[in-house]
Scaffold this motif. Sequence first.
Motif, mmCIF file in Angstrom:
data_model
loop_
_atom_site.group_PDB
_atom_site.id
_atom_site.type_symbol
_atom_site.label_atom_id
_atom_site.label_comp_id
_atom_site.label_asym_id
_atom_site.label_seq_id
_atom_site.Cartn_x
_atom_site.Cartn_y
_atom_site.Cartn_z
ATOM 1 N N PHE A 150 0.832 -1.206 0.000
ATOM 2 C CA PHE A 150 0.000 0.000 0.000
ATOM 3 C C PHE A 150 0.868 1.258 0.000
ATOM 4 N N TYR A 151 1.910 1.252 0.810
ATOM 5 C CA TYR A 151 2.829 2.389 0.848
ATOM 6 C C TYR A 151 3.462 2.610 -0.528
ATOM 7 N N ARG A 152 3.892 1.523 -1.152
ATOM 8 C CA ARG A 152 4.512 1.628 -2.484
ATOM 9 C C ARG A 152 3.495 2.122 -3.513
ATOM 10 N N GLU A 153 2.247 1.650 -3.408
ATOM 11 C CA GLU A 153 1.191 2.124 -4.305
ATOM 12 C C GLU A 153 1.077 3.643 -4.239
ATOM 13 N N LYS A 154 1.006 4.167 -3.035
ATOM 14 C CA LYS A 154 0.845 5.614 -2.859
ATOM 15 C C LYS A 154 2.058 6.367 -3.395
ATOM 16 N N GLN A 155 3.244 5.790 -3.246
ATOM 17 C CA GLN A 155 4.458 6.410 -3.780
ATOM 18 C C GLN A 155 4.392 6.481 -5.308
ATOM 19 N N VAL A 156 4.094 5.355 -5.938
ATOM 20 C CA VAL A 156 4.104 5.267 -7.400
ATOM 21 C C VAL A 156 2.944 6.058 -8.012
ATOM 22 N N GLN A 157 1.822 6.137 -7.321
ATOM 23 C CA GLN A 157 0.680 6.910 -7.839
ATOM 24 C C GLN A 157 1.050 8.357 -8.109
ATOM 25 N N GLY A 158 1.957 8.892 -7.341
ATOM 26 C CA GLY A 158 2.352 10.280 -7.513
ATOM 27 C C GLY A 158 3.375 10.504 -8.622
ATOM 28 N N TRP A 159 3.826 9.457 -9.238
ATOM 29 C CA TRP A 159 4.855 9.563 -10.273
ATOM 30 C C TRP A 159 4.275 9.969 -11.621
ATOM 31 N N SER A 160 5.124 10.557 -12.435
ATOM 32 C CA SER A 160 4.740 10.902 -13.802
ATOM 33 C C SER A 160 4.621 9.623 -14.637
ATOM 34 N N ARG A 161 3.961 9.741 -15.759
ATOM 35 C CA ARG A 161 3.832 8.616 -16.693
ATOM 36 C C ARG A 161 5.210 8.119 -17.124
ATOM 37 N N LYS A 162 6.097 9.062 -17.423
ATOM 38 C CA LYS A 162 7.449 8.722 -17.874
ATOM 39 C C LYS A 162 8.196 7.909 -16.814
ATOM 40 N N ALA A 207 9.456 3.972 -17.016
ATOM 41 C CA ALA A 207 10.850 3.594 -16.761
ATOM 42 C C ALA A 207 10.899 2.458 -15.745
ATOM 43 N N LEU A 208 10.066 2.526 -14.705
ATOM 44 C CA LEU A 208 9.992 1.458 -13.710
ATOM 45 C C LEU A 208 9.527 0.159 -14.357
ATOM 46 N N MET A 209 8.446 0.225 -15.113
ATOM 47 C CA MET A 209 7.864 -0.970 -15.724
ATOM 48 C C MET A 209 8.813 -1.633 -16.718
ATOM 49 N N ASN A 210 9.646 -0.839 -17.345
ATOM 50 C CA ASN A 210 10.555 -1.366 -18.362
ATOM 51 C C ASN A 210 11.966 -1.599 -17.839
ATOM 52 N N SER A 211 12.126 -1.534 -16.519
ATOM 53 C CA SER A 211 13.424 -1.773 -15.863
ATOM 54 C C SER A 211 14.538 -0.904 -16.429
ATOM 55 N N ARG A 212 14.201 0.333 -16.737
ATOM 56 C CA ARG A 212 15.204 1.267 -17.252
ATOM 57 C C ARG A 212 15.665 2.143 -16.095
ATOM 58 N N ASP A 213 16.631 1.622 -15.349
ATOM 59 C CA ASP A 213 17.086 2.267 -14.123
ATOM 60 C C ASP A 213 17.634 3.670 -14.350
ATOM 61 N N GLU A 214 18.404 3.861 -15.406
ATOM 62 C CA GLU A 214 18.979 5.191 -15.656
ATOM 63 C C GLU A 214 17.880 6.208 -15.958
ATOM 64 N N GLU A 215 16.881 5.810 -16.746
ATOM 65 C CA GLU A 215 15.764 6.711 -17.046
ATOM 66 C C GLU A 215 14.956 6.999 -15.784
ATOM 67 N N LEU A 216 14.814 5.989 -14.937
ATOM 68 C CA LEU A 216 14.077 6.165 -13.687
ATOM 69 C C LEU A 216 14.791 7.183 -12.799
ATOM 70 N N LYS A 217 16.102 7.069 -12.703
ATOM 71 C CA LYS A 217 16.877 8.031 -11.906
ATOM 72 C C LYS A 217 16.741 9.434 -12.480
ATOM 73 N N LYS A 218 16.827 9.534 -13.795
ATOM 74 C CA LYS A 218 16.732 10.842 -14.445
ATOM 75 C C LYS A 218 15.340 11.451 -14.245
ATOM 76 N N ALA A 219 14.308 10.622 -14.354
ATOM 77 C CA ALA A 219 12.938 11.106 -14.172
ATOM 78 C C ALA A 219 12.694 11.535 -12.727
ATOM 79 N N ALA A 220 13.471 10.972 -11.801
ATOM 80 C CA ALA A 220 13.295 11.305 -10.392
ATOM 81 C C ALA A 220 14.044 12.570 -9.979
ATOM 82 N N GLU A 221 14.952 13.037 -10.822
ATOM 83 C CA GLU A 221 15.746 14.217 -10.473
ATOM 84 C C GLU A 221 14.886 15.461 -10.369
ATOM 85 N N CYS A 222 15.235 16.280 -9.419
ATOM 86 C CA CYS A 222 14.585 17.575 -9.273
ATOM 87 C C CYS A 222 15.068 18.482 -10.407
#
Length: 104
Positions: A60-72, A76-91
């Motif tokens: 449930f905690y993870r659901e709430k975390q991921v719900q707030g994420w952008s589509r991009k 990146a998470l679904m496609n195991s693209r770690d570098e893109e995930l890190k980049k998308a998470a950058e401020c």
Amino acid sequence: MKGWMYILLCSDGSYYTGSTHDLELRLAQHQAGEGANHTKQRLPVQLTYYEEYDRIDLAFYREKQVQGWSRKKKEALMNSRDEELKKAAECKNETHYKFYDKER
């Protein structure tokens, strides 16, 4: 009790993020129109990603975390693209330390 965080692809191309203690049952409920309002109106849905947890509260905690994420970021998470995930998470706003100008 085990739990799962999952992401569904809806018929309109949107994503739905949820959590459950019984993934198979919950997917059947979504497909039968007994799930969330978002998925009821966008059938059929397809399971595109899931994570398993030892406890439902962690899912449930993870659901709430991921719900707030952008589509991009979700893609990146679904496609195991770690570098893109890190980049998308950058401020990216101007107050981030990377952009801080000490001379100001």
